[in-house]
Design a protein around this motif. Structure first.
Motif, PDB file in Angstrom:
ATOM      1  N   MET A   1       0.941  -1.164  -0.111  1.00  0.00           N
ATOM      2  CA  MET A   1      -0.158   0.032   0.048  1.00  0.00           C
ATOM      3  C   MET A   1       0.914   1.107  -0.034  1.00  0.00           C
ATOM      4  O   MET A   1       1.822   1.268   0.848  1.00  0.00           O
ATOM      5  CB  MET A   1      -0.847  -0.098   0.988  1.00  0.00           C
ATOM      6  N   ASN A   2       0.485   2.150  -0.788  1.00  0.00           N
ATOM      7  CA  ASN A   2       1.119   3.615  -0.836  1.00  0.00           C
ATOM      8  C   ASN A   2       0.172   4.557  -0.697  1.00  0.00           C
ATOM      9  O   ASN A   2      -0.535   4.976  -1.377  1.00  0.00           O
ATOM     10  CB  ASN A   2       2.201   3.647  -2.085  1.00  0.00           C
ATOM     11  N   ARG A   3       0.175   5.033   0.505  1.00  0.00           N
ATOM     12  CA  ARG A   3      -1.070   6.237   0.864  1.00  0.00           C
ATOM     13  C   ARG A   3      -0.240   7.072   2.235  1.00  0.00           C
ATOM     14  O   ARG A   3       0.160   6.326   3.070  1.00  0.00           O
ATOM     15  CB  ARG A   3      -2.098   5.352   1.419  1.00  0.00           C
ATOM     16  N   LEU A   4      -0.189   8.350   1.700  1.00  0.00           N
ATOM     17  CA  LEU A   4       0.165   8.971   2.913  1.00  0.00           C
ATOM     18  C   LEU A   4      -0.677  10.259   3.225  1.00  0.00           C
ATOM     19  O   LEU A   4      -1.282  10.854   2.230  1.00  0.00           O
ATOM     20  CB  LEU A   4       1.492   9.782   2.436  1.00  0.00           C
ATOM     21  N   LEU A   5      -1.027  10.499   4.400  1.00  0.00           N
ATOM     22  CA  LEU A   5      -1.805  11.770   4.933  1.00  0.00           C
ATOM     23  C   LEU A   5      -0.892  12.633   5.770  1.00  0.00           C
ATOM     24  O   LEU A   5      -0.468  12.135   6.628  1.00  0.00           O
ATOM     25  CB  LEU A   5      -3.009  10.957   5.610  1.00  0.00           C
ATOM     26  N   ILE A   6      -0.770  13.623   5.158  1.00  0.00           N
ATOM     27  CA  ILE A   6      -0.048  14.762   5.957  1.00  0.00           C
ATOM     28  C   ILE A   6      -0.645  16.012   6.149  1.00  0.00           C
ATOM     29  O   ILE A   6      -1.501  16.501   5.366  1.00  0.00           O
ATOM     30  CB  ILE A   6       1.389  14.966   5.267  1.00  0.00           C
ATOM     31  N   SER A   7      -0.638  16.873   7.180  1.00  0.00           N
ATOM     32  CA  SER A   7      -0.993  18.207   7.453  1.00  0.00           C
ATOM     33  C   SER A   7       0.094  19.282   7.834  1.00  0.00           C
ATOM     34  O   SER A   7       1.338  18.708   8.009  1.00  0.00           O
ATOM     35  CB  SER A   7      -1.972  18.185   8.775  1.00  0.00           C
ATOM     36  N   GLY A   8      -0.186  20.248   7.420  1.00  0.00           N
ATOM     37  CA  GLY A   8       0.566  21.512   7.629  1.00  0.00           C
ATOM     38  C   GLY A   8       0.263  22.606   6.768  1.00  0.00           C
ATOM     39  O   GLY A   8      -0.888  22.727   6.490  1.00  0.00           O
ATOM     40  N   ALA A   9       1.422  23.700   6.780  1.00  0.00           N
ATOM     41  CA  ALA A   9       1.307  24.822   6.033  1.00  0.00           C
ATOM     42  C   ALA A   9       1.887  24.817   4.520  1.00  0.00           C
ATOM     43  O   ALA A   9       2.872  24.178   4.536  1.00  0.00           O
ATOM     44  CB  ALA A   9       1.700  25.887   6.627  1.00  0.00           C
ATOM     45  N   LEU A  10       1.098  25.368   3.788  1.00  0.00           N
ATOM     46  CA  LEU A  10       1.666  25.439   2.349  1.00  0.00           C
ATOM     47  C   LEU A  10       2.777  26.614   2.440  1.00  0.00           C
ATOM     48  O   LEU A  10       2.347  27.764   2.900  1.00  0.00           O
ATOM     49  CB  LEU A  10       0.465  25.858   1.446  1.00  0.00           C
ATOM     50  N   ILE A  11       3.862  26.432   2.083  1.00  0.00           N
ATOM     51  CA  ILE A  11       5.006  27.568   2.078  1.00  0.00           C
ATOM     52  C   ILE A  11       5.394  27.989   0.597  1.00  0.00           C
ATOM     53  O   ILE A  11       5.873  28.743   0.428  1.00  0.00           O
ATOM     54  CB  ILE A  11       6.382  27.073   2.963  1.00  0.00           C
ATOM     55  N   GLN A  12       5.001  26.986  -0.322  1.00  0.00           N
ATOM     56  CA  GLN A  12       5.124  27.592  -1.748  1.00  0.00           C
ATOM     57  C   GLN A  12       3.970  26.788  -2.712  1.00  0.00           C
ATOM     58  O   GLN A  12       3.394  25.930  -2.241  1.00  0.00           O
ATOM     59  CB  GLN A  12       6.322  27.013  -2.372  1.00  0.00           C
ATOM     60  N   VAL A  13       3.181  27.821  -3.612  1.00  0.00           N
ATOM     61  CA  VAL A  13       2.177  27.482  -4.451  1.00  0.00           C
ATOM     62  C   VAL A  13       2.662  28.014  -5.539  1.00  0.00           C
ATOM     63  O   VAL A  13       2.600  29.170  -5.826  1.00  0.00           O
ATOM     64  CB  VAL A  13       0.808  27.823  -3.895  1.00  0.00           C
ATOM     65  N   ASP A  14       2.739  27.130  -6.575  1.00  0.00           N
ATOM     66  CA  ASP A  14       2.995  27.663  -8.075  1.00  0.00           C
ATOM     67  C   ASP A  14       1.883  27.660  -8.973  1.00  0.00           C
ATOM     68  O   ASP A  14       0.920  26.901  -8.530  1.00  0.00           O
ATOM     69  CB  ASP A  14       3.969  26.449  -8.716  1.00  0.00           C
ATOM     70  N   PRO A  15       1.815  28.366  -9.897  1.00  0.00           N
ATOM     71  CA  PRO A  15       0.694  28.269 -10.608  1.00  0.00           C
ATOM     72  C   PRO A  15       0.395  27.129 -11.502  1.00  0.00           C
ATOM     73  O   PRO A  15       1.600  26.430 -11.766  1.00  0.00           O
ATOM     74  CB  PRO A  15       1.108  29.718 -11.622  1.00  0.00           C
ATOM     75  N   VAL A  16      -0.841  26.928 -11.964  1.00  0.00           N
ATOM     76  CA  VAL A  16      -1.112  25.848 -12.949  1.00  0.00           C
ATOM     77  C   VAL A  16      -0.350  26.072 -14.230  1.00  0.00           C
ATOM     78  O   VAL A  16      -0.009  27.231 -14.860  1.00  0.00           O
ATOM     79  CB  VAL A  16      -2.565  25.892 -13.215  1.00  0.00           C
ATOM     80  N   ARG A  17       0.149  24.718 -14.573  1.00  0.00           N
ATOM     81  CA  ARG A  17       0.634  24.647 -15.868  1.00  0.00           C
ATOM     82  C   ARG A  17       0.097  23.241 -16.702  1.00  0.00           C
ATOM     83  O   ARG A  17      -0.784  22.663 -15.955  1.00  0.00           O
ATOM     84  CB  ARG A  17       2.261  24.185 -15.853  1.00  0.00           C
ATOM     85  N   TYR A  18       0.393  23.107 -17.869  1.00  0.00           N
ATOM     86  CA  TYR A  18      -0.280  22.203 -18.571  1.00  0.00           C
ATOM     87  C   TYR A  18       0.462  21.144 -19.201  1.00  0.00           C
ATOM     88  O   TYR A  18       1.611  21.833 -19.578  1.00  0.00           O
ATOM     89  CB  TYR A  18      -1.336  22.928 -19.672  1.00  0.00           C
ATOM     90  N   SER A  19       0.241  19.802 -19.047  1.00  0.00           N
ATOM     91  CA  SER A  19       1.106  18.698 -19.767  1.00  0.00           C
ATOM     92  C   SER A  19       0.699  18.823 -21.045  1.00  0.00           C
ATOM     93  O   SER A  19       0.022  19.560 -21.609  1.00  0.00           O
ATOM     94  CB  SER A  19       0.206  17.424 -19.148  1.00  0.00           C
ATOM     95  N   PRO A  20       1.694  18.267 -21.916  1.00  0.00           N
ATOM     96  CA  PRO A  20       1.613  18.067 -23.436  1.00  0.00           C
ATOM     97  C   PRO A  20       0.084  17.636 -23.565  1.00  0.00           C
ATOM     98  O   PRO A  20      -0.280  18.073 -24.838  1.00  0.00           O
ATOM     99  CB  PRO A  20       2.596  17.301 -23.819  1.00  0.00           C
TER     100      PRO A  20
END
Length: 96
Positions: A1-20
């Motif tokens: 199983m590969n599942r992670l739950l984490i809490s905290g503060a966002l310290i960087q948020v990048d703008p949306v980009r688009y895949s090819p």
């Protein structure tokens, strides 16, 4: 199983980009701080983790302000095929 739950503060948020293929993708960095019991001793834990969201979650992530407290859930993966750096691929975002 590969599942992670984490809490905290966002310290960087990048703008949306688009895949090819035109899929929206957004990345951010979360700072987690907590006290955990390890070998019956309280231990201070602190880490920064890069997270990535795609589709509608990317738009939701990109709209959050730096400093926002969140709970994130997803799976760990390599940043790229040749990378050893881990990234959390999100499937749930919850503001605290």
């Amino acid at each position: 199983m590969n599942r992670l739950l984490i809490s905290g503060a966002l310290i960087q948020v990048d703008p949306v980009r688009y895949s090819p293929a035109g899929v929206p993708i957004a990345e951010a960095v979360i700072l987690h701080r907590s006290s955990q019991m390890v070998a019956a001793q309280a231990r201070q834990v602190e880490c920064e983790l890069t997270v990535q969201a795609s589709g509608s979650l990317a738009c939701q992530l990109a709209q959050l302000a730096t400093g926002t407290q969140v709970k994130l859930e997803g799976a760990l993966n390599r940043r790229s095929v040749n990378s050893r750096q881990l990234i959390l691929i999100l499937n749930r975002i919850e503001k605290e």
